[in-house]
Design an enzyme around this catalytic site. Structure first.
Site, short mmCIF file in Angstrom:
data_model
loop_
_atom_site.label_atom_id
_atom_site.label_comp_id
_atom_site.label_asym_id
_atom_site.label_seq_id
_atom_site.Cartn_x
_atom_site.Cartn_y
_atom_site.Cartn_z
N SER A 270 4.74 -0.55 5.20
CA SER A 270 4.68 -0.56 3.73
C SER A 270 5.48 0.61 3.13
O SER A 270 5.39 0.86 1.92
CB SER A 270 3.22 -0.46 3.29
OG SER A 270 2.58 0.61 3.98
N SER B 232 -2.85 2.72 3.06
CA SER B 232 -2.31 1.78 4.05
C SER B 232 -2.97 1.93 5.43
O SER B 232 -2.94 3.00 6.03
CB SER B 232 -0.80 2.02 4.17
OG SER B 232 -0.31 1.44 5.35
N HIS C 194 0.84 -1.20 0.00
CA HIS C 194 0.00 0.00 0.00
C HIS C 194 0.87 1.25 0.00
O HIS C 194 0.86 2.04 0.94
CB HIS C 194 -0.93 0.01 1.21
CG HIS C 194 -2.01 -1.01 1.13
ND1 HIS C 194 -2.80 -1.18 0.02
CD2 HIS C 194 -2.42 -1.95 2.00
CE1 HIS C 194 -3.66 -2.15 0.24
NE2 HIS C 194 -3.44 -2.65 1.42
N ASN D 143 -2.01 0.40 8.24
CA ASN D 143 -1.06 0.55 9.33
C ASN D 143 -0.39 1.92 9.30
O ASN D 143 0.00 2.44 10.33
CB ASN D 143 -0.10 -0.65 9.44
CG ASN D 143 1.07 -0.58 8.52
OD1 ASN D 143 2.01 0.14 8.76
ND2 ASN D 143 1.01 -1.33 7.44
N HIS E 165 -11.03 -5.50 3.18
CA HIS E 165 -9.57 -5.46 3.15
C HIS E 165 -9.06 -6.82 2.65
O HIS E 165 -9.60 -7.87 3.03
CB HIS E 165 -9.03 -5.17 4.55
CG HIS E 165 -7.53 -4.98 4.59
ND1 HIS E 165 -6.65 -6.03 4.50
CD2 HIS E 165 -6.78 -3.86 4.69
CE1 HIS E 165 -5.42 -5.55 4.55
NE2 HIS E 165 -5.47 -4.24 4.66
N GLU F 218 -6.57 -8.75 3.25
CA GLU F 218 -6.22 -9.80 4.23
C GLU F 218 -7.49 -10.42 4.83
O GLU F 218 -7.58 -11.64 5.00
CB GLU F 218 -5.34 -9.23 5.35
CG GLU F 218 -4.90 -10.32 6.32
CD GLU F 218 -4.26 -9.77 7.59
OE1 GLU F 218 -3.46 -8.83 7.50
OE2 GLU F 218 -4.56 -10.32 8.66
#
Ligand code: SF4
Length: 285
Positions: free
Chosen positions: A269, A225, A40, A227, A128, A130
């Protein structure tokens, strides 16, 4: 101005591995597709696109055959592998080992409790990549919980097994709040699995310290992203003079006026080379 890059920031091992495998494969195959952005971070995606990596979406994937497709660190549901097998697609699987282990754990739990009408909860962002991969292990039957309030809308049968997992990149403190609520709602019967990757949550602790040690923080991250958003919020909370940038042209000269120590940090990322470029630009400013 003194400019310091946080040594703990940048790619986690899962992303490092995915990018390395993409670079190696690009030297061997004529065309390499990647299902979704490999990371990302649009700057890193552009760099790899220049080397020949072609980012595709699921619709395009389901029109392919006889080709090579890279699966990124987020992982994919079983249906993606099944399609590949039927359509002679060579898969380069860079699913992060942490995510692979979580997929396996969810699949085993599902096979175990589904016959008893068990309920699997996944704390994560709906849609998302994941989470799509994790839910695929339950035949898409898991309840995806984005925040505590979502639990109020679900009629939980506490006489049947209840198991909670988490997307790897979520906030540990919010997961703990959610676990507490689910435990209360199920009168202590829910089985709680803390499956948050410490590559992200440990950084939050380090970033608290790093952001307080500098006059100004430049957080480098991709707009998509999760995170990056989470880690940036930690910086902003601990140092109000924190700014989010995706590339050097986002930097503003006035941010730095009156300050002597700038700190640069990034997400799991964020490529190291991009933080280096930003550091150079700040020194020029
Ligand atoms: S954050 Fe953790 S789970 Fe996600 S890719 Fe990195 S190492 Fe793997």
């Amino acid at each position: 101005m003194n400019v310091e890059i946080d040594r703990e920031s940048g790619f986690c091992f899962g992303v490092t591995n995915a990018v390395k495998k993409a670079e190696e494969s690009l030297k061997k195959v004529k065309v390499l597709y990647c299902l979704g952005d490999i990371v990302h971070n649009s700057m890193e995606v552009s760099r790899l696109a220049q080397l020949g990596l072609r980012i595709i979406n699921r619709k395009k994937y389901h029109s392919l055959n006889n080709c090579t497709v890279l699966i990124r660190a987020h992982g994919e549901p079983p249906s993606i592998y099944e399609y590949a097998q039927k359509n002679f697609i060579d898969i380069i699987d860079t699913t992060c080992p942490v995510v692979l282990a979580l997929q396996k754990k969810i699949r085993e739990t599902y096979l175990d409790i589904a016959p008893m009408g068990g309920q699997i909860f996944i704390y994560g962002k709906k849609g998302h990549a994941e989470v799509v991969g994790l839910n695929g292990q339950t035949n898409n039957t898991a309840f995806i919980i984005e925040d505590e309030k979502d639990l109020d809308d679900i009629n939980i049968d506490i006489n049947k097994p209840v198991v909670l997992f988490s997307q790897t990149t979520k906030s540990l403190s919010l997961f703990n709040n959610l676990s507490k609520k689910l435990t209360e709602k199920t009168m202590g019967k829910a089985k709680i699995n803390d499956t948050i990757c410490r590559q992200v949550s440990n950084r939050a602790t380090e970033m608290k310290v790093f952001s307080k040690e500098h006059d100004i923080i430049i957080f480098v991250g991709g707009a998509k992203s999760s995170n990056a958003k989470y880690l940036y919020s930690i910086c902003k909370h601990n140092n109000p003079s924190s700014f989010f940038v995706s590339e050097e042209k986002n930097l503003k000269k006035e941010w730095f006026e009156g300050y002597k120590k700038a700190g640069i940090c990034g997400a799991t990322s964020t490529p190291g080379w991009l933080m280096e470029e930003i550091a150079k630009k700040i020194k020029q400013i």
